[in-house]
Design a protein around this motif. Structure first.
Motif: not given
Length: 90
Positions: A61-85
């Motif tokens: 749902s992120y407006s700047q959603a990147k392609v899953p697996g891309s570098r930008d997507w992975e960076i955002l994924y790790q950031k959001f994952y840590q925030e959720e944890m």
């Protein structure tokens, strides 16, 4: 991520054995200690799956959603994952 009961049992046995072998703890009731470790491992994997699902929904749902697996997507994924944890105090 789904982890089978056999895998959880194997991991729990290895952890309890290592704690006992390294003389970090004595278990007056080894079965109870083993069950406690199994429950903790199962809870962790269940939580990890919930967090993963929440992060993927957030990224979709992120407006700047990147392609899953891309570098930008992975960076955002790790950031959001840590925030959720952190939110879930794990």
């Amino acid at each position: 991520m789904y982890v089978s009961e056999d895998r959880i049992s194997h991991l729990a046995h290895r952890i309890v054995e290592k704690i006992w072998r390294d003389d970090l703890a004595d278990f007056p009731d080894e079965a109870r200690a083993l069950q406690s470790v199994k429950d903790t491992i199962a809870t962790f994997f269940h939580l990890a799956a919930e967090v993963d699902e929440a992060v993927r929904k957030k990224l979709a749902s992120y407006s700047q959603a990147k392609v899953p697996g891309s570098r930008d997507w992975e960076i955002l994924y790790q950031k959001f994952y840590q925030e959720e944890m952190v939110k879930r105090k794990w």
